[in-house]
Design an enzyme around this catalytic site. Structure first.
Site, PDB file in Angstrom:
ATOM      1  N   TYR A  80      12.537  11.752  -8.440  1.00 19.48           N
ATOM      2  CA  TYR A  80      11.277  11.758  -7.690  1.00 19.48           C
ATOM      3  C   TYR A  80      10.399  12.942  -8.101  1.00 19.48           C
ATOM      4  O   TYR A  80       9.180  12.783  -8.258  1.00 19.48           O
ATOM      5  CB  TYR A  80      11.556  11.788  -6.179  1.00 19.48           C
ATOM      6  CG  TYR A  80      10.333  11.501  -5.348  1.00 19.48           C
ATOM      7  CD1 TYR A  80       9.941  10.186  -5.081  1.00 19.48           C
ATOM      8  CD2 TYR A  80       9.544  12.530  -4.847  1.00 19.48           C
ATOM      9  CE1 TYR A  80       8.804   9.912  -4.326  1.00 19.48           C
ATOM     10  CE2 TYR A  80       8.400  12.268  -4.094  1.00 19.48           C
ATOM     11  CZ  TYR A  80       8.039  10.955  -3.840  1.00 19.48           C
ATOM     12  OH  TYR A  80       6.915  10.687  -3.107  1.00 19.48           O
ATOM     13  N   HIS A 124       4.715  19.405  -1.092  1.00 15.47           N
ATOM     14  CA  HIS A 124       5.743  18.720  -0.288  1.00 15.47           C
ATOM     15  C   HIS A 124       7.139  19.040  -0.828  1.00 15.47           C
ATOM     16  O   HIS A 124       7.427  18.801  -1.985  1.00 15.47           O
ATOM     17  CB  HIS A 124       5.499  17.203  -0.296  1.00 15.47           C
ATOM     18  CG  HIS A 124       4.407  16.789   0.636  1.00 15.47           C
ATOM     19  ND1 HIS A 124       4.421  15.627   1.353  1.00 15.47           N
ATOM     20  CD2 HIS A 124       3.254  17.422   0.991  1.00 15.47           C
ATOM     21  CE1 HIS A 124       3.340  15.555   2.106  1.00 15.47           C
ATOM     22  NE2 HIS A 124       2.612  16.620   1.894  1.00 15.47           N
ATOM     23  N   LYS A 146       5.246   7.048  -9.759  1.00 11.98           N
ATOM     24  CA  LYS A 146       5.407   7.490 -11.147  1.00 11.98           C
ATOM     25  C   LYS A 146       4.252   7.154 -12.091  1.00 11.98           C
ATOM     26  O   LYS A 146       4.162   7.734 -13.180  1.00 11.98           O
ATOM     27  CB  LYS A 146       6.701   6.872 -11.739  1.00 11.98           C
ATOM     28  CG  LYS A 146       7.966   7.455 -11.173  1.00 11.98           C
ATOM     29  CD  LYS A 146       8.215   8.860 -11.711  1.00 11.98           C
ATOM     30  CE  LYS A 146       9.133   9.666 -10.844  1.00 11.98           C
ATOM     31  NZ  LYS A 146       8.459  10.724 -10.051  1.00 11.98           N
ATOM     32  N   TYR A 182       9.104   6.848   3.645  1.00 10.83           N
ATOM     33  CA  TYR A 182       9.382   5.574   2.959  1.00 10.83           C
ATOM     34  C   TYR A 182      10.280   4.783   3.896  1.00 10.83           C
ATOM     35  O   TYR A 182      11.435   5.162   4.106  1.00 10.83           O
ATOM     36  CB  TYR A 182      10.094   5.817   1.623  1.00 10.83           C
ATOM     37  CG  TYR A 182       9.212   6.415   0.540  1.00 10.83           C
ATOM     38  CD1 TYR A 182       8.944   7.777   0.493  1.00 10.83           C
ATOM     39  CD2 TYR A 182       8.650   5.606  -0.454  1.00 10.83           C
ATOM     40  CE1 TYR A 182       8.135   8.321  -0.503  1.00 10.83           C
ATOM     41  CE2 TYR A 182       7.840   6.132  -1.455  1.00 10.83           C
ATOM     42  CZ  TYR A 182       7.592   7.488  -1.466  1.00 10.83           C
ATOM     43  OH  TYR A 182       6.785   8.019  -2.460  1.00 10.83           O
TER      44      TYR A 182
HETATM   45  P1  RFL Z   1      -6.599   3.576 -15.348  1.00  8.39           P
HETATM   46  O1  RFL Z   1      -6.654   4.527 -14.224  1.00  8.39           O
HETATM   47  O2  RFL Z   1      -6.440   2.132 -15.042  1.00  8.39           O
HETATM   48  O3  RFL Z   1      -7.902   3.808 -16.225  1.00  8.39           O
HETATM   49  C1  RFL Z   1      -8.271   2.933 -17.278  1.00  8.39           C
HETATM   50  C2  RFL Z   1      -9.769   3.030 -17.518  1.00  8.39           C
HETATM   51  O4  RFL Z   1     -10.091   2.178 -18.641  1.00  8.39           O
HETATM   52  C3  RFL Z   1     -11.286   1.454 -18.342  1.00  8.39           C
HETATM   53  N1  RFL Z   1     -11.313   0.200 -19.137  1.00  8.39           N
HETATM   54  C4  RFL Z   1     -12.091   0.019 -20.213  1.00  8.39           C
HETATM   55  N2  RFL Z   1     -12.964   0.825 -20.839  1.00  8.39           N
HETATM   56  C5  RFL Z   1     -13.608   0.324 -21.919  1.00  8.39           C
HETATM   57  N3  RFL Z   1     -13.443  -0.948 -22.383  1.00  8.39           N
HETATM   58  C6  RFL Z   1     -12.574  -1.793 -21.788  1.00  8.39           C
HETATM   59  N4  RFL Z   1     -12.400  -3.019 -22.244  1.00  8.39           N
HETATM   60  C7  RFL Z   1     -11.851  -1.308 -20.653  1.00  8.39           C
HETATM   61  N5  RFL Z   1     -10.929  -1.859 -19.828  1.00  8.39           N
HETATM   62  C8  RFL Z   1     -10.622  -0.936 -18.924  1.00  8.39           C
HETATM   63  C9  RFL Z   1     -11.217   1.197 -16.847  1.00  8.39           C
HETATM   64  O5  RFL Z   1     -12.506   0.964 -16.309  1.00  8.39           O
HETATM   65  C10 RFL Z   1     -10.584   2.508 -16.336  1.00  8.39           C
HETATM   66  O6  RFL Z   1     -11.563   3.450 -15.958  1.00  8.39           O
HETATM   67  O7  RFL Z   1      -5.402   3.937 -16.339  1.00  8.39           O
HETATM   68  P2  RFL Z   1      -4.745   5.380 -16.700  1.00  8.39           P
HETATM   69  O8  RFL Z   1      -5.814   6.384 -17.019  1.00  8.39           O
HETATM   70  O9  RFL Z   1      -3.674   5.125 -17.693  1.00  8.39           O
HETATM   71  O10 RFL Z   1      -4.091   5.898 -15.325  1.00  8.39           O
HETATM   72  C11 RFL Z   1      -2.986   5.255 -14.752  1.00  8.39           C
HETATM   73  C12 RFL Z   1      -2.994   5.416 -13.234  1.00  8.39           C
HETATM   74  O11 RFL Z   1      -4.271   5.010 -12.755  1.00  8.39           O
HETATM   75  C13 RFL Z   1      -1.892   4.599 -12.544  1.00  8.39           C
HETATM   76  O12 RFL Z   1      -0.686   4.677 -13.265  1.00  8.39           O
HETATM   77  C14 RFL Z   1      -1.599   5.104 -11.099  1.00  8.39           C
HETATM   78  O13 RFL Z   1      -2.721   4.895 -10.281  1.00  8.39           O
HETATM   79  C15 RFL Z   1      -0.398   4.373 -10.499  1.00  8.39           C
HETATM   80  N6  RFL Z   1      -0.124   4.722  -9.109  1.00  8.39           N
HETATM   81  C16 RFL Z   1       0.560   5.873  -8.781  1.00  8.39           C
HETATM   82  N7  RFL Z   1       0.952   6.740  -9.743  1.00  8.39           N
HETATM   83  C17 RFL Z   1       1.552   7.922  -9.422  1.00  8.39           C
HETATM   84  O14 RFL Z   1       1.904   8.687 -10.332  1.00  8.39           O
HETATM   85  N8  RFL Z   1       1.797   8.306  -8.111  1.00  8.39           N
HETATM   86  C18 RFL Z   1       1.432   7.494  -7.086  1.00  8.39           C
HETATM   87  O15 RFL Z   1       1.606   7.900  -5.931  1.00  8.39           O
HETATM   88  C19 RFL Z   1       0.817   6.215  -7.399  1.00  8.39           C
HETATM   89  N9  RFL Z   1       0.453   5.384  -6.419  1.00  8.39           N
HETATM   90  C20 RFL Z   1      -0.547   3.869  -8.073  1.00  8.39           C
HETATM   91  C21 RFL Z   1      -0.243   4.233  -6.734  1.00  8.39           C
HETATM   92  C22 RFL Z   1      -1.268   2.693  -8.334  1.00  8.39           C
HETATM   93  C23 RFL Z   1      -1.673   1.889  -7.296  1.00  8.39           C
HETATM   94  N10 RFL Z   1      -2.442   0.731  -7.625  1.00  8.39           N
HETATM   95  C24 RFL Z   1      -3.581   0.317  -6.937  1.00  8.39           C
HETATM   96  C25 RFL Z   1      -2.176   0.036  -8.864  1.00  8.39           C
HETATM   97  C26 RFL Z   1      -0.624   3.434  -5.674  1.00  8.39           C
HETATM   98  C27 RFL Z   1      -1.324   2.244  -5.948  1.00  8.39           C
HETATM   99  C28 RFL Z   1      -1.679   1.385  -4.752  1.00  8.39           C
HETATM  100  C1  PHB Z   2      -0.130   7.333  -2.149  1.00  2.17           C
HETATM  101  O1  PHB Z   2      -0.335   8.310  -1.412  1.00  2.17           O
HETATM  102  O2  PHB Z   2      -1.041   6.572  -2.505  1.00  2.17           O
HETATM  103  C2  PHB Z   2       1.253   7.048  -2.616  1.00  2.17           C
HETATM  104  C3  PHB Z   2       2.266   7.960  -2.335  1.00  2.17           C
HETATM  105  C4  PHB Z   2       3.566   7.697  -2.744  1.00  2.17           C
HETATM  106  C5  PHB Z   2       3.845   6.520  -3.437  1.00  2.17           C
HETATM  107  C6  PHB Z   2       2.820   5.611  -3.719  1.00  2.17           C
HETATM  108  C7  PHB Z   2       1.519   5.878  -3.299  1.00  2.17           C
HETATM  109  O3  PHB Z   2       5.120   6.262  -3.812  1.00  2.17           O
END
Ligand code: RFL
Ligand code: PHB
Length: 390
Positions: free
Chosen positions: A385, A72, A297, A201
């Site tokens: 971004y 993108h 992020k 957005y």
């Molecule tokens: P995770 O992915 O939460 O993984 C942690 C793992 O640890 C395990 N765990 C345990 N294991 C052993 N013992 C315990 N006591 C434990 N407790 C937990 C869990 O089961 C899990 O498997 O953390 P990690 O690896 O640091 O990754 C971080 C990312 O997942 C997170 O920052 C992103 O998903 C955030 N996020 C986005 N980030 C982006 O860079 N670009 C995006 O577009 C973006 N969109 C988003 C997002 C997060 C979202 N949600 C649902 C919070 C959109 C959404 C909706």
């Molecule tokens: C997504 O595709 O899940 C997504 C994309 C951009 C964002 C957050 C989530 O800023």
């Protein structure tokens, strides 16, 4: 059992760290509380910075991402009924982002780990960290009714916001910073072509909306909702109607719908822990910090933490120098705070806050209009971004 680095958590942080360490012959054992299927069922991030893509390549996990990821060059800021394109590529001297789901990143990293033969233990209960403030740390866990022990040199706490690693550190040894937003995001995934080839957005008096995607046949949409909302209250029809109301008319008309196959609500929070190292324990990714998803992020910050920790561990094992590990927390936090600021700012400008009056609404619209007109302002947005360097 014994290993060099015990990794707690099989999200993107833990898996990426494990794969990078494997490339330089450093042994790891990875533990997670849940099953791989459960982890792959979580729908999260969708946007990767070039830095994260580079690291996935370095870890040998980039092939499918390059084949299937969508490049993108820009996105739309929609407000006052119109689109304003942010030309990421033009404003940043050629940078862009890749749209490729976190689920797929995780799947690719899990496949790489399985192939390398490194040990992963899923559904490990009662994971407990011991003696990380001394020279010989170890981790215990329960599985199949038995207690097991892993001795190690270092522990990487990659277990997310609700994990055990950060909670194992004495409260007096850390400082936390937190902001909870008075709304959440309701997300929906459907097998249907995205409304537009670039992300939208959308700012609207009824609340924020985001049009994203996983492929050209799979769409990911979000709408701002109140924190006490439940998914059950949102039929697909209600979701699509609300989304249409928040988009400029030409997008609302073009929107195609299909039955959802995932719907979930995420709270929005900013959170940072300082420092990120305690003796031989290192906190990585969501275990140390959370950003609201508006700036895309979270996953990208996890990747830059992993980069700093990987370089520190490599230096430690190759040269016997602890300098990189000493610098880990300060280096990671310098980048984290800038991404925290950007994510907080994007969230503040684009969402409807319950306390907002008409004046505040106009302030947001004026800020967005300025962003759209001023090359300096849109360059600052684009630079953040696509991701600050690391
Ligand atoms: P995770 O992915 O939460 O993984 C942690 C793992 O640890 C395990 N765990 C345990 N294991 C052993 N013992 C315990 N006591 C434990 N407790 C937990 C869990 O089961 C899990 O498997 O953390 P990690 O690896 O640091 O990754 C971080 C990312 O997942 C997170 O920052 C992103 O998903 C955030 N996020 C986005 N980030 C982006 O860079 N670009 C995006 O577009 C973006 N969109 C988003 C997002 C997060 C979202 N949600 C649902 C919070 C959109 C959404 C909706
Ligand atoms: C997504 O595709 O899940 C997504 C994309 C951009 C964002 C957050 C989530 O800023």
């Amino acid at each position: 059992m014994r290993t060099q680095v015990a990794i707690i958590g099989s999200g993107p942080s833990g898996l990426l760290l494990g794969q990078l360490l494997a490339t330089v012959g450093i042994e790891t054992i990875l533990l997670d509380r849940v099953s791989p299927e459960y982890i792959l069922g979580r729908i999260r991030a969708g946007v990767l910075e070039d830095g994260a893509v580079r690291l996935l390549d370095q870890a040998g996990a980039g092939a499918r991402l390059h084949a299937e990821g969508l490049i993108h060059d820009g996105f739309s800021l929609a407000f006052s009924g119109q689109d304003h394109r942010i030309d990421l590529h033009g404003l940043t001297g050629g940078k862009r982002v890749t749209v490729y789901g976190q689920t797929e990143v995780t799947r690719d990293l899990m496949a790489g780990r399985a192939q390398s033969g490194a040990l992963s233990i899923y559904e490990a209960e009662a994971v407990t960290l011991h003696d990380f403030d001394r020279d010989a740390p170890y981790v215990t866990y329960q599985k199949d009714g038995q207690t097991h022990r892993i001795d190690c040199d270092f522990i990487a706490g990659c277990d997310g916001f609700h994990g055990v690693s950060r909670k194992s550190v004495p409260e007096t040894a850390l400082r936390t910073f937190e902001k909870i937003y008075p709304f959440g995001w309701l997300g929906l995934l459907a097998e249907v072509a995205p409304v537009s080839p670039e992300l939208i957005y959308a700012h609207h008096p009824r609340g924020f909306a985001l049009c994203s995607m996983r492929s050209m046949t799979r769409s990911r949409y979000y709408i701002q909702c109140s924190v006490d909302e439940t998914v059950d209250a949102w039929s697909d029809e209600r979701f699509w109607d609300e989304l249409r109301r928040r988009l400029p008319a030409h997008h609302a008309e073009a929107l195609r719908t299909a039955p959802s196959f995932e719907k979930s609500i995420a709270p929005l929070r900013s959170f940072v822990t300082e420092p990120m190292r305690f003796g031989r324990l290192f906190l990585v990714g969501d275990a140390a910090h959370i950003v609201p998803p508006t700036g895309a992020k979270g996953l990208n910050l996890a990747a830059s933490d992993v980069h700093y920790l990987f370089e520190g561990l490599r230096e430690q094992y190759r040269d016997g120098s602890g300098a990189g590990l000493e610098a880990y927390s300060a280096k990671a936090l310098a980048r984290i705070w800038k991404a925290e600021r950007f994510s907080w700012w994007m969230t503040s400008v684009l969402h409807r806050f319950p306390t907002m009056g008409d004046f505040d609404q106009r302030m947001q619209e004026a800020e967005l209009a300025y962003l759209a007109q001023s090359q300096a302002a849109s360059t600052a947005l684009a630079e953040n971004y696509v991701g600050l360097p690391f």
